[in-house]
Write a protein that holds these residues in place. Structure first.
Motif, mmCIF file in Angstrom:
data_model
loop_
_atom_site.group_PDB
_atom_site.id
_atom_site.type_symbol
_atom_site.label_atom_id
_atom_site.label_comp_id
_atom_site.label_asym_id
_atom_site.label_seq_id
_atom_site.Cartn_x
_atom_site.Cartn_y
_atom_site.Cartn_z
ATOM 1 N N ASP A 16 -7.732 -12.324 3.709
ATOM 2 C CA ASP A 16 -7.948 -13.477 2.828
ATOM 3 C C ASP A 16 -8.047 -13.039 1.369
ATOM 4 O O ASP A 16 -7.484 -13.673 0.478
ATOM 5 N N ALA A 17 -8.754 -11.952 1.118
ATOM 6 C CA ALA A 17 -8.902 -11.454 -0.260
ATOM 7 C C ALA A 17 -7.545 -11.041 -0.828
ATOM 8 O O ALA A 17 -7.239 -11.313 -1.992
ATOM 9 N N GLU A 18 -6.717 -10.393 -0.018
ATOM 10 C CA GLU A 18 -5.390 -9.971 -0.471
ATOM 11 C C GLU A 18 -4.486 -11.184 -0.715
ATOM 12 O O GLU A 18 -3.692 -11.190 -1.655
ATOM 13 N N ARG A 19 -4.647 -12.214 0.109
ATOM 14 C CA ARG A 19 -3.876 -13.457 -0.107
ATOM 15 C C ARG A 19 -4.250 -14.102 -1.437
ATOM 16 O O ARG A 19 -3.382 -14.618 -2.146
ATOM 17 N N ARG A 20 -5.533 -14.078 -1.767
ATOM 18 C CA ARG A 20 -5.971 -14.636 -3.045
ATOM 19 C C ARG A 20 -5.357 -13.878 -4.223
ATOM 20 O O ARG A 20 -5.226 -14.417 -5.311
ATOM 21 N N GLU A 21 -4.981 -12.616 -4.001
ATOM 22 C CA GLU A 21 -4.333 -11.818 -5.036
ATOM 23 C C GLU A 21 -2.825 -12.052 -5.068
ATOM 24 O O GLU A 21 -2.099 -11.383 -5.801
ATOM 25 N N GLY A 22 -2.349 -12.992 -4.250
ATOM 26 C CA GLY A 22 -0.933 -13.341 -4.265
ATOM 27 C C GLY A 22 -0.062 -12.575 -3.287
ATOM 28 O O GLY A 22 1.159 -12.608 -3.383
ATOM 29 N N LEU A 23 -0.676 -11.877 -2.332
ATOM 30 C CA LEU A 23 0.093 -11.109 -1.355
ATOM 31 C C LEU A 23 0.347 -11.933 -0.106
ATOM 32 O O LEU A 23 -0.480 -12.751 0.301
ATOM 33 N N ALA B 57 4.562 -8.581 0.383
ATOM 34 C CA ALA B 57 5.406 -9.230 -0.617
ATOM 35 C C ALA B 57 4.537 -9.963 -1.625
ATOM 36 O O ALA B 57 3.458 -10.465 -1.292
ATOM 37 N N SER B 58 5.038 -10.021 -2.857
ATOM 38 C CA SER B 58 4.371 -10.785 -3.913
ATOM 39 C C SER B 58 5.446 -11.327 -4.844
ATOM 40 O O SER B 58 6.627 -10.995 -4.706
ATOM 41 N N GLY C 215 7.285 -8.392 -6.455
ATOM 42 C CA GLY C 215 7.874 -7.360 -5.601
ATOM 43 C C GLY C 215 6.870 -6.859 -4.589
ATOM 44 O O GLY C 215 5.815 -7.454 -4.379
ATOM 45 N N LEU C 216 7.204 -5.761 -3.953
ATOM 46 C CA LEU C 216 6.321 -5.189 -2.935
ATOM 47 C C LEU C 216 5.093 -4.565 -3.568
ATOM 48 O O LEU C 216 5.168 -3.957 -4.626
ATOM 49 N N ARG C 217 3.967 -4.715 -2.879
ATOM 50 C CA ARG C 217 2.721 -4.077 -3.321
ATOM 51 C C ARG C 217 2.086 -3.361 -2.140
ATOM 52 O O ARG C 217 1.971 -3.922 -1.053
ATOM 53 N N ALA C 218 1.661 -2.141 -2.386
ATOM 54 C CA ALA C 218 1.028 -1.323 -1.349
ATOM 55 C C ALA C 218 -0.463 -1.619 -1.303
ATOM 56 O O ALA C 218 -1.114 -1.730 -2.326
ATOM 57 N N VAL C 219 -0.971 -1.739 -0.084
ATOM 58 C CA VAL C 219 -2.395 -1.957 0.129
ATOM 59 C C VAL C 219 -2.903 -0.830 1.023
ATOM 60 O O VAL C 219 -2.442 -0.678 2.152
ATOM 61 N N PRO C 220 -3.839 -0.004 0.529
ATOM 62 C CA PRO C 220 -4.353 1.079 1.360
ATOM 63 C C PRO C 220 -5.116 0.539 2.564
ATOM 64 O O PRO C 220 -5.795 -0.474 2.473
ATOM 65 N N VAL C 221 -4.948 1.219 3.679
ATOM 66 C CA VAL C 221 -5.662 0.862 4.903
ATOM 67 C C VAL C 221 -6.718 1.930 5.117
ATOM 68 O O VAL C 221 -6.411 3.057 5.485
#
Length: 165
Positions: free
Chosen positions: A76-83, A45-46, A49-55
């Protein structure tokens, strides 16, 4: 430098014309690509809206493992991007996939609404995994049904219902 670049482009253009290469107009090639992309993705979530993060660094063997990873939340890096994750794996559940169908059976009630980001995170992430685990299945075609122990059944739901665009 600009003058040299211009001369080079002029020479290249003349060479191409001299070789018989003719300019063309727009060539129609059908509709642009659409839908979900292949490959395992977690949906977070952001504010937008929803954002996909490749694994890319992990391999999954079950829908259960995917649900647990989704509930752990972004790096942590994804959280810094607002996720963030709004999804928390319930204590008692069973999740199974067969072809284009995924079913989540909960022992208790479902704590979210059918059309919110929590449900979208779950539906889109499970659809992504199902399409990776069964190569002939497209993520766009996966339908997820959530059957709580108490309350109404949600679904079948598709990821596209939760994505903007």
């Amino acid at each position: 430098m600009r003058r040299v670049r211009g001369v080079v482009l002029t020479v290249l253009g003349a060479a191409l014309v001299g070789c018989g290469v003719q300019p063309t107009g727009v060539i129609e090639a059908g509709e642009p690509a659409s839908g979900l992309t292949r490959g395992m993705r977690l949906y977070y979530a952001s504010d937008t809206g929803l954002r996909a993060v490749p694994v890319l660094d992990r391999e999954f063997t079950s829908l259960d493992a995917v649900m647990k990873l989704l509930s752990q939340g972004p790096t942590d890096a994804e959280r810094r991007e607002g996720l963030t994750t709004l999804f928390h794996a319930p204590s008692g559940y069973n999740v199974a996939g067969d072809g284009t169908r995924v079913t989540v059976e909960l022992e208790g009630p479902y704590w979210a609404e059918a059309r919110d980001q929590v449900t979208g995170q779950l539906v889109c992430t499970l659809a992504s995994f199902q399409s990776v685990s069964e190569a002939e299945v497209r993520a766009d075609d996966v339908e997820v049904t959530i059957s709580p122990g108490e309350g109404p059944v949600l679904g079948p739901l598709r990821c596209a219902e939760f994505l903007d665009g």
